[in-house]
Design an enzyme around this catalytic site. Sequence first.
Site, PDB file in Angstrom:
ATOM      1  N   SER A  52       0.842  -1.191   0.000  1.00 40.29           N
ATOM      2  CA  SER A  52       0.000   0.000   0.000  1.00 40.29           C
ATOM      3  C   SER A  52       0.876   1.240   0.000  1.00 40.29           C
ATOM      4  O   SER A  52       1.961   1.227   0.579  1.00 40.29           O
ATOM      5  CB  SER A  52      -0.898   0.019   1.232  1.00 40.29           C
ATOM      6  N   TYR A  92      -1.392   0.112  10.167  1.00 42.46           N
ATOM      7  CA  TYR A  92      -1.567  -0.588   8.891  1.00 42.46           C
ATOM      8  C   TYR A  92      -0.379  -0.279   7.979  1.00 42.46           C
ATOM      9  O   TYR A  92       0.219  -1.167   7.369  1.00 42.46           O
ATOM     10  CB  TYR A  92      -2.884  -0.125   8.263  1.00 42.46           C
TER      11      TYR A  92
END
Lengths: 422, 250
Positions: free
Chosen positions: B142, B155
């Site tokens: 990501s 995250y």
Amino acid sequence: MRVAQPAFPDELPPLMRQGAELPHGVLAGGLRRSYGDSCINDGGALVEMTGLDRFVRFDRTTGLLEAEAGVSLSAILKLAIPAGFFLPVTPGTKFVTLGGAIANDVHGKNHHRAGSFGRWIRSVSLLRSDGSACFVADDDATGLFAATVGGLGLTGVMTRATLQLAPIASSNMAVETVPFGNLGEFFALSGESDASHDYTVAWIDCLAQGDKLGRGIFTRARHASDGELRVKPPGGPSVPIDAPGFLLNRLSIAAFNEVYFRLAGRARQATVSYDPFFYPLDAIGGWNRLYGSRGFYQYQSVVPPSVAADATAEMLRTIADAGQGSFLAVLKTFGDVASPGLLSFPRQGTTLALDFANKGGPTLWLLDRLDAIVRQAGGRLYPAKDGRLPPAMFRAGYPALDQFTTHLDPGMSSTFWRRMTP
Amino acid sequence: MMTPNPLRVLILGAGSGIAQATARLYAAEGAMIGLAGRNAERLTAIAADLTARGAAATEIFDIDFTDPDAAATLAGMVAKLGGLDHVLLAYGVLGDQALADRDAAAALAIIDVNFRSAAAWMLAVANLLEVQGRGSLVVLGSVAGDRGRRSNYVYGAAKAGLAVLVQGISHRFRSVGPRVVIVKPGPTDTAMTAGMAKGGPMWATPEAVAAVVRKAADSGGPVVYAPGRWWLIMAIIRNIPAAIFNKMNF
Ligand SMILES: Cc1cc2nc3c(=O)[nH]c(=O)nc-3n(C[C@H](O)[C@H](O)[C@H](O)COP(=O)(O)OP(=O)(O)OC[C@H]3O[C@@H](n4cnc5c(N)ncnc54)[C@H](O)[C@@H]3O)c2cc1C
């Protein structure tokens, strides 16, 4: 309006139960290509079905396809064409969902042969807002199938459906365009072409008056009998900004119509891909912006055959007199294949589809005048294209309304439905 | 559409939006696809879809990725698939950063799924590919792993960890034999981001990201942004001095 986007069917029952508790209940939505308020649910919940877009099974020998209801017609074409199949009926955009096409029982240019979309639906899996699931086939005796096809999403959420695809030998179309000088010539051409061609439709210059009233260009086509089976690559131009209002005045539409008519001034034949033939507007992203920020009204009517010529002429005269032209005036004869739905729009007769730039009062006044003609003729309007249909006109046009109402899911509603049944 | 030698693909976390879109590309190629995830009913629906789209065959593996013995589970899957060419590691959870700020257990849960278990699977796959001397592993990272920001840094940290693992494995494989790539999508319109305000130029569709993922399995890497413009955006964002960055509100 609260919008949920489930990705798997098991997420639906709780969403439906929660939505049903809201004062305005819950509604399923597709790709929102309906022009009016039948796909919105102000003050309630909307379950957007586009994440439920899986195929369940596809029989490449018979063309029978079962899919989740959120799959787009575009995705179905990508699967079907290389296998030698096509949608049995398609609207003028492929960016609609299977569920949306059933809920409006959409029609295409082949209505005189194939009838409406719902005629090709073999079964529907329906989830009611109380969480109960049912499977209704086209031979269903309870009436729930007939209520669901064309049922504006009000009988439950369709989770899956089985569709019979039509075999094709090529992804190309053999297309012929024939200009005609007036409405009488349209009816003659339509009568003769419906017997010989799968697809027929006419574009009308709705500013032409007098003995040119109803002049236009007739298109008739068939799937080519041999050739490649190719899916069109995506892409195309898009309209970046809203067009200014001056582009839409009477003069510019008249000029556009004149040029278009001249360009197509003689009969011609061509072989073209299915995509520009069926979906000319899909190539232009955001085409609706051509109407500027005030938007536009769609208006589509159907009137019975016995009065079709007179009523259509009167509508065209009324539009020409009002001087509010429409770029897209489309005329088509619906055949006698009965539609399966209680609230299906297509019925035998002549359908006229128009769109008018929104000029406020004068536009609404014109639409009222057209309503009167349609109602007098015993015709009706298409809810999918509506943003202002008067409830009385809805009742008059759909005599099976009371029968339909018995199949309503009590937890479901839409802004359109509340407007129609105050 | 049975090809004589179909590509054998294993998708870890097959229920994610990007994974499904990628699996559809493989299905259209006639691949044989193994689908691993936690919900057998959902995997069955995905498998039917892929079969209709032309997959040579599908296998469903109903597993919990946080189980410790990734290597043994992987060996079982490969035996069922009859070999392995491509692996896509696509599972992950966004988690709740606000909760993780206060609750260590919540923070560790995000790290356990996104880094700890993913690392175990990556190493198991890397060892297998190294033994067979070919094949590719694509990992979904990501852009959140490129710079920590207060809204999702746990995250992001886990995804950053995956990026370093990919770097290392890629170094280990050098330029010969198997390939390993991390694909870093920007914001993508999937179930993981449901509830966020979408639309606008920053958001990509799962289909657009899937096209990048599919290509990454064959060429490019070891770091690929999806869509590609995120390479430039993140190069800028990584280089904003902290004094300025920390005043920014996003
Ligand atoms: C350029 C263009 C050309 C068009 N041409 C034609 C044409 O030639 N012929 C024609 O008939 N129509 C035409 N239409 C209209 C269009 O085909 C219909 O409005 C179609 O129903 C839209 O489908 P959708 O998926 O966008 O559904 P939406 O517009 O989102 O919803 C339509 C209805 O379907 C219901 N619905 C959607 N999914 C489900 C589900 N899973 N379960 C239950 N209910 C559901 C909704 O509640 C709503 O009542 C055209 C529209 C455009 C924009």
